[in-house]
Design an enzyme around this catalytic site. Structure first.
Site, PDB file in Angstrom:
ATOM      1  N   ASP A   1      -7.852  -1.777  -7.674  1.00 43.35           N
ATOM      2  CA  ASP A   1      -6.574  -1.368  -7.100  1.00 43.35           C
ATOM      3  C   ASP A   1      -6.601  -0.708  -5.566  1.00 43.35           C
ATOM      4  OD1 ASP A   1      -3.570  -1.382  -7.167  1.00 43.35           O
ATOM      5  OD2 ASP A   1      -3.898   0.636  -6.902  1.00 43.35           O
TER       6      ASP A   1
ATOM      7  N   VAL B   1       0.896  -1.320  -0.015  1.00 48.30           N
ATOM      8  CA  VAL B   1      -0.162  -0.055   0.167  1.00 48.30           C
ATOM      9  C   VAL B   1       0.739   1.105   0.134  1.00 48.30           C
ATOM     10  CG1 VAL B   1      -1.785   1.318   1.124  1.00 48.30           C
ATOM     11  CG2 VAL B   1      -1.625  -1.105   1.278  1.00 48.30           C
TER      12      VAL B   1
ATOM     13  N   LYS C   1      -6.183  -1.973  -1.733  1.00 52.72           N
ATOM     14  CA  LYS C   1      -5.470  -1.414  -0.636  1.00 52.72           C
ATOM     15  C   LYS C   1      -6.149  -0.892   0.630  1.00 52.72           C
ATOM     16  CE  LYS C   1      -1.921   0.102  -4.188  1.00 52.72           C
ATOM     17  NZ  LYS C   1      -2.007   1.146  -5.426  1.00 52.72           N
TER      18      LYS C   1
HETATM   19  N1  HSE Z   1      -1.232   0.624 -10.113  1.00 50.13           N
HETATM   20  C1  HSE Z   1      -0.789   1.220  -9.008  1.00 50.13           C
HETATM   21  C2  HSE Z   1      -1.055   2.910  -9.062  1.00 50.13           C
HETATM   22  C3  HSE Z   1       0.621   1.082  -8.612  1.00 50.13           C
HETATM   23  O1  HSE Z   1      -1.460   3.288 -10.070  1.00 50.13           O
HETATM   24  O2  HSE Z   1      -0.954   3.414  -8.034  1.00 50.13           O
HETATM   25  C4  HSE Z   1       0.991   0.114  -7.714  1.00 50.13           C
HETATM   26  O3  HSE Z   1      -0.070  -0.248  -6.662  1.00 50.13           O
END
Ligand code: HSE
Length: 431
Positions: free
Chosen positions: A198, A129, A202
């Site tokens: 994503d 994270v 996190k």
């Molecule tokens: N794809 C993620 C972002 C990076 O754009 O923050 C790694 O977690």
């Protein structure tokens, strides 16, 4: 006694880790306790930018996680499988694990941490994270004496980059995304980033650490940024807000329910998170008695992510040199909670809303919208008619705090009057 590290993957992050370990001058003296024993890669012939003796390379990653000489496995291959299987195998063989893999931890954390507890090893994930931002260790250790009430994060650099450029250039989402892909800031398949998944991974990790309960990923309400237009950003700016994709985890009242959500959000322009632009990440934590504290920095990239991985390795090295044999779990480092947190449905969330209507420019329209909101129990903070284009007026409404379910019912009533207004966008507003 130096700890032998098995590195699964020598891509961007793995290379960064190897570079730090091979260049210890000026860094922690504990780095001397760590040696790269084996490196698992897909292609032995690929040129490498880091000096590692060729006899340490293998394409057999399973041979690394089962190697009795290896003390710590660093998993930086990403993805769900085979990463999950390698992590579980390493744990079963009594090895500590350091991973940068938010996707596998968010989905299989319960299984992985149960196995680690059983085996008496640590699974550390500082890099999962916020890239190089120290946030996992602070949540476990430094803020351990605080009751955390809210975590609000910009935890996806791709979407923050896109929204920042949309705001700066007045450009629309599709154009900026295409350019970001061309420049390498966004993936060819941008779904995980732009649809919020994503950030949700996190958030699941942050919430489980901050609130001491496991989080089921499916319970996180998740909306991405595809619907945001340059018009939304422009009107939000006029009203004193910026638009950010926020990941929010909030303890609700006394019943210990959690609100967990990822969505584009209007944030006052003077909020500390409003200044976080481009690919940067930041996590704003509010707790008692600490008050407010913000962690800011690079959320991805070779050096920053490797820095976070190495910090975990150093914690394990410190633990080992302090005389622990490796079969004793550091309770502050482990994620030992068993219960799932109770997650409040999004309909029960009390928040303010920004609504942009596209209406016919006829007398009484604004009054009618206001009356219909009022009749349905929604109190308005401001109503602005900003411009008329193609005979349509843009009417922007910001509500006072209202339960999401009640707000949606009111909006449904207004939408019945389709000659009155179409809803161009609805966004939540935080203070
Ligand atoms: N794809 C993620 C972002 C990076 O754009 O923050 C790694 O977690």
């Amino acid at each position: 006694m130096a700890l032998k590290v098995g590195l699964l993957g020598l891509g961007t992050v793995g290379t960064g880790v190897a570079q730090i370990l091979s260049d210890a001058v000026g860094r922690s003296p504990l780095l001397e306790q760590l040696t790269i024993h084996r490196v698992g890669v897909r292609n032995l012939d690929k040129p490498r930018s880091v000096q590692i003796p060729s006899d340490r390379f293998t394409t057999d990653l399973n041979a690394i996680v089962t190697d009795p000489d290896i003390d710590v496995v660093v998993e930086v291959i990403g993805g769900i499988e085979p990463a999950r299987t390698y992590i579980l195998e390493a744990i079963a063989r009594g090895k500590h694990v350091v991973t940068a893999n938010k996707a596998v931890i968010a989905r299989h954390g319960a299984e992985i941490f149960d196995a680690a507890k059983e085996a008496g090893v640590n699974v550390l994930l500082e890099a999962a994270v916020g890239g190089g931002i120290p946030i996992i260790h602070p949540l476990k250790h430094s803020l351990g004496g605080d009751r955390i009430n809210t975590i609000t994060g910009i935890v996806n650099g791709t979407t923050n980059y896109i929204l920042t450029r949309m705001a700066q250039e007045g450009a629309d989402f599709a154009d900026v995304l295409a350019d970001a892909q061309r420049l390498g800031y966004a993936e060819a398949d941008p779904t995980a980033d732009v649809d919020g998944f994503d950030a949700a991974d996190k958030l699941a990790i942050l919430a489980s650490l901050a609130f001491g309960g496991r989080v089921n990923l499916d319970d996180i309400h998740c909306e991405g940024i595809r619907s945001i237009s340059a018009t939304d950003i422009r009107y939000a700016n006029r009203l004193g807000f910026v638009i950010k994709l926020l990941a929010i985890a909030q303890r609700l009242g006394d019943d210990n329910q959690l609100s967990l959500r990822v969505h584009p959000t209007l944030l006052p322009s003077d909020h500390p998170l409003a200044q976080v632009d481009g690919v940067f990440n930041a996590i704003f934590v509010e707790g008692e008695p600490i008050g407010q504290v913000m962690f800011f920095g690079p959320g991805a990239g070779e050096g920053p992510t490797a820095s976070a991985v190495v910090s975990d390795l150093l914690n394990i090295a410190a633990f080992a040199v302090s005389g622990n044999t490796g079969d004793t779990l550091d309770p502050m480092m482990s994620n030992s909670h068993k219960e799932y947190g109770a997650i409040a449905p999004i309909e029960t969330l009390a928040t303010r809303f920004f609504v942009r209507f596209s209406t016919f420019d006829k007398p009484g329209t604004i009054g009618k919208i206001g009356t219909l909101f009022g009749k349905n129990g929604v109190s308005l903070e401001s109503v602005v008619q900003t411009e008329v284009t193609d005979e349509k007026a843009q009417v922007v409404v910001v509500t006072h705090q209202v339960k999401e379910g009640d707000f949606r019912a009111a909006l449904g009533a207004i939408e019945q009057y389709d000659n009155l207004a179409t809803v161009a966008n609805v966004l939540r507003v935080v203070s």
